[in-house]
Design an enzyme around this catalytic site. Structure first.
Site, PDB file in Angstrom:
ATOM      1  CG  MET A 162      -8.196   7.409   2.300  1.00 34.86           C
ATOM      2  SD  MET A 162      -7.157   7.476   3.757  1.00 34.86           S
ATOM      3  CE  MET A 162      -6.588   5.779   3.834  1.00 34.86           C
ATOM      4  CG  HIS A 174      -9.185   0.435  -0.902  1.00 33.93           C
ATOM      5  ND1 HIS A 174      -8.644   0.174   0.341  1.00 33.93           N
ATOM      6  CD2 HIS A 174     -10.538   0.405  -0.728  1.00 33.93           C
ATOM      7  CE1 HIS A 174      -9.612  -0.003   1.219  1.00 33.93           C
ATOM      8  NE2 HIS A 174     -10.772   0.138   0.600  1.00 33.93           N
ATOM      9  CG  ASP A 213      -6.229  -2.624   2.817  1.00 31.60           C
ATOM     10  OD1 ASP A 213      -5.203  -2.363   3.473  1.00 31.60           O
ATOM     11  OD2 ASP A 213      -6.809  -1.794   2.084  1.00 31.60           O
ATOM     12  N   GLY A 214      -5.126  -4.141   5.946  1.00 32.25           N
ATOM     13  CA  GLY A 214      -5.142  -3.531   7.275  1.00 32.25           C
ATOM     14  C   GLY A 214      -4.382  -4.346   8.296  1.00 32.25           C
ATOM     15  CB  SER A 254       2.890   0.303   8.570  1.00 28.49           C
ATOM     16  OG  SER A 254       1.852  -0.565   8.953  1.00 28.49           O
ATOM     17  CG  MET A 273     -11.767  -2.647   4.442  1.00 28.18           C
ATOM     18  SD  MET A 273     -10.172  -2.288   3.688  1.00 28.18           S
ATOM     19  CE  MET A 273      -9.333  -1.381   4.997  1.00 28.18           C
ATOM     20  CG  ASP A 279      -5.001   2.619   0.469  1.00 28.16           C
ATOM     21  OD1 ASP A 279      -5.982   1.859   0.431  1.00 28.16           O
ATOM     22  OD2 ASP A 279      -3.855   2.255   0.827  1.00 28.16           O
ATOM     23  CG  MET A 333     -11.177   3.431   1.650  1.00 28.03           C
ATOM     24  SD  MET A 333      -9.636   3.376   2.576  1.00 28.03           S
ATOM     25  CE  MET A 333      -8.477   3.620   1.250  1.00 28.03           C
ATOM     26  CG  HIS A 391      -3.808  -1.377  -1.875  1.00 26.46           C
ATOM     27  ND1 HIS A 391      -4.937  -2.065  -2.286  1.00 26.46           N
ATOM     28  CD2 HIS A 391      -4.215  -0.598  -0.832  1.00 26.46           C
ATOM     29  CE1 HIS A 391      -5.968  -1.722  -1.521  1.00 26.46           C
ATOM     30  NE2 HIS A 391      -5.561  -0.817  -0.638  1.00 26.46           N
ATOM     31  CB  SER A 429      -0.899   0.023   1.236  1.00 23.62           C
ATOM     32  OG  SER A 429      -1.420   1.332   1.397  1.00 23.62           O
TER      33      SER A 429
END
Ligand code: DX5
Ligand code: ZN
Length: 223
Positions: free
Chosen positions: A44, A73, A178-179, A201, A144, A42, A75, A40, A15
Site C-alpha cells: 500500500m 497485491h 480478498d477482504g 484477520s 475485492m 499487501d 494497491m 498474500h 494475508s
C-alpha cells in the site's frame, strides 16, 4: 512460473498484513506448518489507498526464508515502474488494481515479461466488463470484497454476485477473493465460484493457524 489452481482446487492465502511484523519469520513458518498454499503480500502506497504497508525489502527477506508462492497485491498508483523490482525481490504473482492502470493491457504484458503470473484486482465498485478485452493476458482475477486499505473490515455482500458473474462468464478462470474472508463469509464466496481465498484477520485472530486454515477449507467444501 507457479501453477495456478484448477477450478475445483481451493487455495488458502493468508494475508501477512495481519501478522506480527516484529516476528514475521516465525509467523511465516507457522503458516507453512499450518498448511497455507500461498502467502498474500499487501503493498500500500498511501495514495491508491489511505494506508502504507510494506514493500520490496520485506518481500526480499521473505523470499529468502520460504518456498511458498508469494502473491503480491499492489494497491499502488502507476504500478508499472515498480514491477521489475517486485519481480526481482521474489514475487510469484503480481496483481494490479484495474483502477490504478491507465494502460492495463500493457501492464499485464509487462508482468508476463518479468516471468510472473498476472492478476487484476477489482474494487467493489468496479465492473467485470473492464476485463473483457484483456482476458487473454489475465491469469486470475482478484475480487475485492472490501474497499482496500485495511485488514479487519467487513465482507461486502454485494460483491458475491460479481464473483458469480465472473464464474459464469469464465468457467476456468482462477478467482481470488480478498477482504473479510472468515469461516462464515468464505462459504458465500466459494458457492459463488471463488477458489483462491485471502484471509488476514480471519486467520491471525485465531490462536492456532493450522486449525484456522483447516476450518476455512472445510467451509469451502461444504459451500
Ligand atoms: C485489504 C487487503 C487485504 C487484507 C485482508 O486492503 O488487500 O489483503 O489484508 O484482511 P482481512 O482478511 O482481515 O479482511
Ligand atoms: Zn490483499
Amino acid at each position: 512460473m507457479i501453477t495456478l489452481p484448477e477450478r475445483n482446487n481451493v487455495l488458502i492465502a493468508p494475508s501477512l498484513l495481519s501478522a506480527d511484523f516484529a516476528r514475521l519469520g516465525q509467523e511465516v513458518k507457522a503458516l507453512e506448518e499450518g498448511g497455507a498454499d500461498w502467502l498474500h503480500f499487501d503493498v500500500m502506497d498511501g495514495r491508491f489507498v489511505p494506508n502504507i504497508s510494506v514493500g520490496i525489502p520485506v518481500l526480499k527477506s521473505l523470499r529468502a526464508i520460504t518456498a511458498l508462492p508469494i502473491d503480491v497485491h499492489l494497491m499502488i498508483v502507476e504500478p508499472d515502474s515498480m514491477l521489475p523490482a517486485f519481480a526481482k525481490a521474489g514475487a510469484d504473482t503480481l496483481t494490479v488494481q484495474a483502477e490504478a492502470c491507465t494502460h492495463l493491457h500493457r501492464t499485464l504484458q509487462n508482468i508476463h515479461a518479468l516471468g510472473c503470473r498476472a492478476g487484476v484486482a477489482l474494487n467493489p465498485h468496479t465492473s467485470i466488463h473492464c476485463l473483457e478485452y484483456v482476458m487473454e493476458l489475465v491469469d486470475f482475477v482478484l475480487v475485492m470484497t472490501v474497499n482496500p486499505g485495511f485488514g479487519g473490515q467487513a465482507y461486502i455482500d454485494s460483491c458475491t454476485s460479481k464473483i458469480a458473474s465472473l464464474r459464469e462468464k469464465y468457467p476456468d478462470l482462477p478467482i481470488e477473493v480478498d477482504g473479510g474472508i472468515k469461516s462464515d463469509t468464505i462459504r458465500r464466496a466459494a458457492a459463488a465460484g471463488a477458489n483462491i481465498f485471502v484471509s488476514g484477520s480471519g486467520i491471525f485472530s485465531q490462536p492456532d493457524y493450522s486449525e484456522a486454515i483447516q476450518c476455512l477449507r472445510t467451509e469451502c467444501r461444504n459451500a
